[in-house]
Write a protein that holds these residues in place. Sequence first.
Motif, PDB file in Angstrom:
ATOM      1  N   PHE A  73       0.755  -1.071   0.104  1.00 58.79           N
ATOM      2  CA  PHE A  73       0.025   0.048   0.019  1.00 58.79           C
ATOM      3  C   PHE A  73       0.931   1.311  -0.145  1.00 58.79           C
ATOM      4  O   PHE A  73       2.000   1.241   0.513  1.00 58.79           O
ATOM      5  CB  PHE A  73      -0.729   0.047   1.544  1.00 58.79           C
ATOM      6  CG  PHE A  73      -1.619  -0.844   1.557  1.00 58.79           C
ATOM      7  CD1 PHE A  73      -1.119  -2.374   2.130  1.00 58.79           C
ATOM      8  CD2 PHE A  73      -2.924  -1.121   1.233  1.00 58.79           C
ATOM      9  CE1 PHE A  73      -1.982  -3.202   2.389  1.00 58.79           C
ATOM     10  CE2 PHE A  73      -3.644  -2.376   1.300  1.00 58.79           C
ATOM     11  CZ  PHE A  73      -3.287  -3.558   2.015  1.00 58.79           C
ATOM     12  N   GLU A 116       3.202  13.789   3.339  1.00 58.85           N
ATOM     13  CA  GLU A 116       4.115  12.821   3.723  1.00 58.85           C
ATOM     14  C   GLU A 116       3.532  11.688   3.234  1.00 58.85           C
ATOM     15  O   GLU A 116       2.226  11.462   3.183  1.00 58.85           O
ATOM     16  CB  GLU A 116       4.052  12.743   5.254  1.00 58.85           C
ATOM     17  CG  GLU A 116       5.339  11.667   5.629  1.00 58.85           C
ATOM     18  CD  GLU A 116       5.867  12.023   7.039  1.00 58.85           C
ATOM     19  OE1 GLU A 116       5.058  12.490   7.746  1.00 58.85           O
ATOM     20  OE2 GLU A 116       6.962  11.553   7.426  1.00 58.85           O
ATOM     21  N   TYR A 118      -0.039   5.200   1.213  1.00 56.48           N
ATOM     22  CA  TYR A 118      -0.685   6.278   1.813  1.00 56.48           C
ATOM     23  C   TYR A 118      -0.084   7.631   1.807  1.00 56.48           C
ATOM     24  O   TYR A 118       1.050   7.682   1.877  1.00 56.48           O
ATOM     25  CB  TYR A 118      -1.166   5.863   3.418  1.00 56.48           C
ATOM     26  CG  TYR A 118      -1.953   4.518   3.444  1.00 56.48           C
ATOM     27  CD1 TYR A 118      -1.389   3.288   3.375  1.00 56.48           C
ATOM     28  CD2 TYR A 118      -3.315   4.754   3.936  1.00 56.48           C
ATOM     29  CE1 TYR A 118      -2.356   2.404   3.567  1.00 56.48           C
ATOM     30  CE2 TYR A 118      -4.229   3.948   4.048  1.00 56.48           C
ATOM     31  CZ  TYR A 118      -3.817   2.575   3.978  1.00 56.48           C
ATOM     32  OH  TYR A 118      -4.572   1.491   4.304  1.00 56.48           O
ATOM     33  N   LEU A 149      -5.645   6.429   1.467  1.00 52.16           N
ATOM     34  CA  LEU A 149      -5.153   5.330   0.583  1.00 52.16           C
ATOM     35  C   LEU A 149      -4.700   6.011  -0.706  1.00 52.16           C
ATOM     36  O   LEU A 149      -5.834   6.637  -1.486  1.00 52.16           O
ATOM     37  CB  LEU A 149      -5.977   4.158   0.501  1.00 52.16           C
ATOM     38  CG  LEU A 149      -5.439   3.106  -0.413  1.00 52.16           C
ATOM     39  CD1 LEU A 149      -4.033   2.419   0.526  1.00 52.16           C
ATOM     40  CD2 LEU A 149      -6.502   1.906  -0.428  1.00 52.16           C
ATOM     41  N   GLN A 164      -0.316  11.658   3.744  1.00 53.55           N
ATOM     42  CA  GLN A 164      -0.949  12.165   4.922  1.00 53.55           C
ATOM     43  C   GLN A 164      -0.597  13.808   4.723  1.00 53.55           C
ATOM     44  O   GLN A 164       0.597  14.066   4.532  1.00 53.55           O
ATOM     45  CB  GLN A 164      -0.244  11.696   6.040  1.00 53.55           C
ATOM     46  CG  GLN A 164      -0.904  12.344   7.213  1.00 53.55           C
ATOM     47  CD  GLN A 164      -0.118  11.986   8.562  1.00 53.55           C
ATOM     48  OE1 GLN A 164       0.880  11.596   8.588  1.00 53.55           O
ATOM     49  NE2 GLN A 164      -1.078  12.018   9.643  1.00 53.55           N
ATOM     50  N   PHE A 191       3.471   7.356   3.170  1.00 56.04           N
ATOM     51  CA  PHE A 191       3.817   6.082   3.659  1.00 56.04           C
ATOM     52  C   PHE A 191       3.631   4.935   2.739  1.00 56.04           C
ATOM     53  O   PHE A 191       2.505   4.703   2.264  1.00 56.04           O
ATOM     54  CB  PHE A 191       3.073   5.930   5.055  1.00 56.04           C
ATOM     55  CG  PHE A 191       3.391   7.090   6.113  1.00 56.04           C
ATOM     56  CD1 PHE A 191       2.733   8.231   5.967  1.00 56.04           C
ATOM     57  CD2 PHE A 191       4.419   7.006   6.953  1.00 56.04           C
ATOM     58  CE1 PHE A 191       3.021   9.388   6.935  1.00 56.04           C
ATOM     59  CE2 PHE A 191       4.786   7.861   7.994  1.00 56.04           C
ATOM     60  CZ  PHE A 191       4.155   9.074   8.187  1.00 56.04           C
ATOM     61  N   LEU A 233      -4.516   9.285   7.278  1.00 56.91           N
ATOM     62  CA  LEU A 233      -3.780   8.968   6.142  1.00 56.91           C
ATOM     63  C   LEU A 233      -4.878   8.391   5.107  1.00 56.91           C
ATOM     64  O   LEU A 233      -5.927   7.942   5.534  1.00 56.91           O
ATOM     65  CB  LEU A 233      -3.178   7.704   6.585  1.00 56.91           C
ATOM     66  CG  LEU A 233      -1.677   7.930   7.298  1.00 56.91           C
ATOM     67  CD1 LEU A 233      -1.803   8.382   8.491  1.00 56.91           C
ATOM     68  CD2 LEU A 233      -0.872   6.636   6.995  1.00 56.91           C
TER      69      LEU A 233
END
Lengths: 115, 112
Positions: free
Chosen positions: A34, A88, A36, A46, A38, A90, A44
């Motif tokens: 995944f 950001e 994500y 997707l 933010q 992830f 967060l």
Amino acid sequence: AQSVTQPDIHITVSEGASLELRCNYSYGATPYLFWYVQSPGQGLQLLLKYFSGDTLVQGIKGFEAEFKRSQSSFNLRKPSVHWSDAAEYFCAVGAEGSGYSTLTFGKGTMLLVSP
Amino acid sequence: IAGITQAPTSQILAAGRRMTLRCTQDMRHNAMYWYRQDLGLGLRLIHYSNTAGTTGKGEVPDGYSVSRANTDDFPLTLASAVPSQTSVYFCASSGTLTGELFFGEGSRLTVL
């Protein structure tokens, strides 16, 4: 146990330039992967996910990612970055076959977009 | 709009006090999670619940407890807060076997 490495803590990209964020994972079986995003002060969201099949997956906001099993990588790309992409990002890996598995997250890459 | 609601949004708390962060989802997801987010450390799993009535420990469970009396609610309790628990806490849920998570907006907790 699975793990995720995002080698870049910060990346600065000019608006309109292409983007690639790196993600390497460690897991013995077939992973679920995944990305994500933010935004500041937000939860967060997707961007995209890979479970199986085509190794190039398309996501929202013009992002795509490619799963490369031989390199244990799942890098995120965008051909032309917009200022609103500053956030950001992830990468996360989940385990196959473990039911409601927990995700393991990387430590994140902060994307800065310069004019 | 369906999703996850966290409360409070922000809280300042004296060390030693008890605090409960609330999380409610209306998506009827079986699995729910609590993560904490700290600068440079990313998201770390505190506790999770795969279904109502069951809970499990994540990577950093010490000092925290959870309960799952029903499908929708998953409160996180700090029995006696310490400054190292200053963080942003995210609740998440999942309705799939593949682990895709839906996140709340977060609760910023400061322990002085």
